[in-house]
Design a protein around this motif. Structure first.
Motif, PDB file in Angstrom:
ATOM      1  N   ALA A 110       0.832  -1.198   0.000  1.00 18.50           N
ATOM      2  CA  ALA A 110       0.000   0.000   0.000  1.00 18.50           C
ATOM      3  C   ALA A 110       0.870   1.253   0.000  1.00 18.50           C
ATOM      4  O   ALA A 110       1.977   1.265   0.529  1.00 18.50           O
ATOM      5  CB  ALA A 110      -0.908   0.005   1.230  1.00 18.50           C
ATOM      6  N   SER A 111       0.352   2.306  -0.593  1.00 16.03           N
ATOM      7  CA  SER A 111       1.069   3.579  -0.632  1.00 16.03           C
ATOM      8  C   SER A 111       0.995   4.269   0.722  1.00 16.03           C
ATOM      9  O   SER A 111      -0.059   4.331   1.355  1.00 16.03           O
ATOM     10  CB  SER A 111       0.459   4.491  -1.702  1.00 16.03           C
ATOM     11  OG  SER A 111       1.040   5.771  -1.644  1.00 16.03           O
ATOM     12  N   ILE A 112       2.125   4.800   1.181  1.00 14.08           N
ATOM     13  CA  ILE A 112       2.159   5.505   2.471  1.00 14.08           C
ATOM     14  C   ILE A 112       2.108   7.015   2.283  1.00 14.08           C
ATOM     15  O   ILE A 112       1.904   7.762   3.223  1.00 14.08           O
ATOM     16  CB  ILE A 112       3.418   5.102   3.262  1.00 14.08           C
ATOM     17  CG1 ILE A 112       3.397   3.607   3.535  1.00 14.08           C
ATOM     18  CG2 ILE A 112       3.535   5.846   4.577  1.00 14.08           C
ATOM     19  CD1 ILE A 112       4.546   3.095   4.382  1.00 14.08           C
ATOM     20  N   ALA A 113       2.280   7.507   1.071  1.00 13.81           N
ATOM     21  CA  ALA A 113       2.215   8.939   0.758  1.00 13.81           C
ATOM     22  C   ALA A 113       3.314   9.735   1.455  1.00 13.81           C
ATOM     23  O   ALA A 113       3.080  10.785   2.024  1.00 13.81           O
ATOM     24  CB  ALA A 113       0.838   9.511   1.126  1.00 13.81           C
ATOM     25  N   TYR A 114       4.560   9.196   1.376  1.00 16.53           N
ATOM     26  CA  TYR A 114       5.687   9.928   1.939  1.00 16.53           C
ATOM     27  C   TYR A 114       5.834  11.302   1.293  1.00 16.53           C
ATOM     28  O   TYR A 114       6.189  12.280   1.937  1.00 16.53           O
ATOM     29  CB  TYR A 114       6.988   9.147   1.719  1.00 16.53           C
ATOM     30  CG  TYR A 114       7.100   7.887   2.522  1.00 16.53           C
ATOM     31  CD1 TYR A 114       7.157   7.916   3.907  1.00 16.53           C
ATOM     32  CD2 TYR A 114       7.185   6.646   1.885  1.00 16.53           C
ATOM     33  CE1 TYR A 114       7.273   6.748   4.643  1.00 16.53           C
ATOM     34  CE2 TYR A 114       7.306   5.474   2.606  1.00 16.53           C
ATOM     35  CZ  TYR A 114       7.345   5.531   3.989  1.00 16.53           C
ATOM     36  OH  TYR A 114       7.460   4.387   4.710  1.00 16.53           O
ATOM     37  N   GLU A 115       5.567  11.320  -0.020  1.00 14.45           N
ATOM     38  CA  GLU A 115       5.767  12.573  -0.771  1.00 14.45           C
ATOM     39  C   GLU A 115       4.636  13.560  -0.524  1.00 14.45           C
ATOM     40  O   GLU A 115       4.706  14.691  -0.978  1.00 14.45           O
ATOM     41  CB  GLU A 115       5.881  12.259  -2.273  1.00 14.45           C
ATOM     42  CG  GLU A 115       4.583  11.769  -2.936  1.00 14.45           C
ATOM     43  CD  GLU A 115       4.288  10.297  -2.675  1.00 14.45           C
ATOM     44  OE1 GLU A 115       3.285   9.801  -3.207  1.00 14.45           O
ATOM     45  OE2 GLU A 115       5.062   9.666  -1.933  1.00 14.45           O
ATOM     46  N   ARG A 116       3.597  13.146   0.184  1.00 14.69           N
ATOM     47  CA  ARG A 116       2.472  14.039   0.493  1.00 14.69           C
ATOM     48  C   ARG A 116       2.275  14.059   2.013  1.00 14.69           C
ATOM     49  O   ARG A 116       1.344  13.426   2.531  1.00 14.69           O
ATOM     50  CB  ARG A 116       1.205  13.572  -0.218  1.00 14.69           C
ATOM     51  CG  ARG A 116       1.349  13.532  -1.729  1.00 14.69           C
ATOM     52  CD  ARG A 116       0.026  13.219  -2.425  1.00 14.69           C
ATOM     53  NE  ARG A 116      -0.499  11.925  -2.036  1.00 14.69           N
ATOM     54  CZ  ARG A 116      -0.106  10.764  -2.543  1.00 14.69           C
ATOM     55  NH1 ARG A 116       0.847  10.722  -3.457  1.00 14.69           N
ATOM     56  NH2 ARG A 116      -0.639   9.627  -2.135  1.00 14.69           N
ATOM     57  N   PRO A 117       3.135  14.760   2.735  1.00  7.95           N
ATOM     58  CA  PRO A 117       3.105  14.712   4.209  1.00  7.95           C
ATOM     59  C   PRO A 117       1.787  15.143   4.815  1.00  7.95           C
ATOM     60  O   PRO A 117       1.356  14.602   5.834  1.00  7.95           O
ATOM     61  CB  PRO A 117       4.251  15.651   4.625  1.00  7.95           C
ATOM     62  CG  PRO A 117       4.538  16.485   3.415  1.00  7.95           C
ATOM     63  CD  PRO A 117       4.209  15.632   2.240  1.00  7.95           C
TER      64      PRO A 117
END
Length: 386
Positions: A110-117
């Protein structure tokens, strides 16, 4: 504030509710993915629905404990209260949220959205890191509202309990009936917001929380009444159970399938009756065992003591158990086998409790399972006894 005596039966009520929520999550796959009309489907479906009282009962216990401990605004110390909740609830919640994000990444990619804090923070704050974590987001809302409730509603809850209960029941029923039976897409902002978030906001659960508080204010009279009227109480409980399960099986019969089974979660109008009646029956049952001194009763009490840890840990443990068993023993373990449900429930619960007991051995246990007593090893018990 003088500390009031503990209501010991609540430990056992928590334990049963915790096991109920665990069982809901353990049986969902059997209810949905086993062969239609198979034994695995029917048992999975029954257990999945029977234990739907878990979250309403937990909410009632939460309301009970708060209103029992803080009967008036003068007894409520906001600084101390919120500091305690931030330390023993929010910090464990944040750690488990991060853990579940990493778990989902590892297991499901699953995506953790590191690039979208900002999105990452939003998912953690709203309880979106894993499906069960919404409950912390929900209960925190009641902690925030509690000073207002105790200031403006507590007198009416004490002096006019039936009036308050009636008004709240009608209002809650109207919200849940609309959301469950009549909700439609709309462009009206506030209604669309309620439609989206009611199930994880105070709007969907205030009846249970305040009902728990009303019972706490009048607990001695409440116990006296239900024990005196135990036969009508049991009868009413079974009527609520039949209605609660009946609407699910009626849907399956009408539609000749389980396409709409997932609609029948814990937050639906019929659970207002079933959840409350189950709480009443659980109080009756647990009062009969709370003073018994034997190993089984002590074990059940420990389930309630570490119920927050059970809540946090059980989905991760269950997923680990299911994935491990089904991938390594595909010919023997699967959603189509009733024996698999028994194995997954038994092994999953055992490992969940073992994990909680493991955390409880250490001084830093509060980081993962909240403020609970330390579990003493045999050597420590012997030293303490000496």
């Amino acid at each position: 504030m003088n500390k009031r005596p503990q209501v010991l039966e609540l430990y056992y009520v928590r334990a049963i509710a915790a096991f109920g929520i665990f069982t809901i999550h353990a049986t969902g796959g059997f209810a949905l993915f086993s062969e239609f009309n198979s034994n695995a489907m029917h048992i999975g479906m029954f257990l999945n629905q029977f234990f739907r009282f878990g979250t309403p009962v937990f909410m009632m216990v939460s309301g009970f404990v708060l209103f029992y401990n803080y009967r008036t605004p003068e007894e409520f110390n906001p600084t101390r209260f919120y500091k305690k909740k931030a330390t023993f609830l929010i910090i464990p919640y944040l750690l488990w949220s991060i853990g579940y994000l990493l778990f989902s990444k590892y297991v499901y990619n699953a995506s953790i959205a590191y690039e979208r804090p900002l999105e990452l923070v939003k998912n953690i704050l709203l309880g979106n890191a894993f499906s069960h974590l919404y409950f912390i987001f929900l209960i925190v809302q009641f902690y925030i509202l509690f000073p207002l409730l105790i200031k403006y509603l507590s007198k009416s809850m004490i002096n006019k309990p039936f009036k308050v209960l009636t008004y709240l029941a009608i209002l809650q029923a109207l919200i849940l009936i609309y959301e469950f039976y009549f909700r439609k897409p709309t462009n009206i902002g506030i209604i669309n917001f309620i439609n989206t978030y009611y199930w994880k906001s105070f709007l969907g659960w205030f009846f249970y929380f305040i009902t728990g508080g009303i019972i706490a204010y009048h607990y001695e009279k409440f116990v006296e009444f239900i024990e005196k009227k135990i036969k009508p109480v049991i009868f009413a409980y079974f009527i609520s159970l039949v209605l609660f399960l009946g609407e699910v099986y009626l849907d399956i019969y009408i539609n000749q399938g389980r396409d709409y089974f997932e609609r029948y979660g814990s937050i639906r109008p019929m659970n207002m009756l079933y959840g409350v009646m189950t709480f009443v029956v659980l109080i009756c049952l647990t009062r009969k065992i709370k003073d018994k001194d034997n190993s089984l009763v002590k074990l059940i009490k420990s389930f309630g003591t570490y119920s927050l840890g059970v809540y946090f840990a059980h989905p991760m443990v269950l997923e680990f158990v299911k994935i491990s068993l089904m991938s390594n023993f595909p010919n023997h373990i699967g959603y189509g086998r009733l024996s698999s449900a028994i194995i997954i429930i038994g092994l999953g619960w055992t490992l969940t409790m073992c994990l909680c007991y493991f955390f409880a051995l250490f001084n830093w246990r509060w980081l993962f399972i909240g403020k609970v007593p330390k579990l003493l090893a045999n050597k420590e018990k012997a030293a303490k006894a000496a």
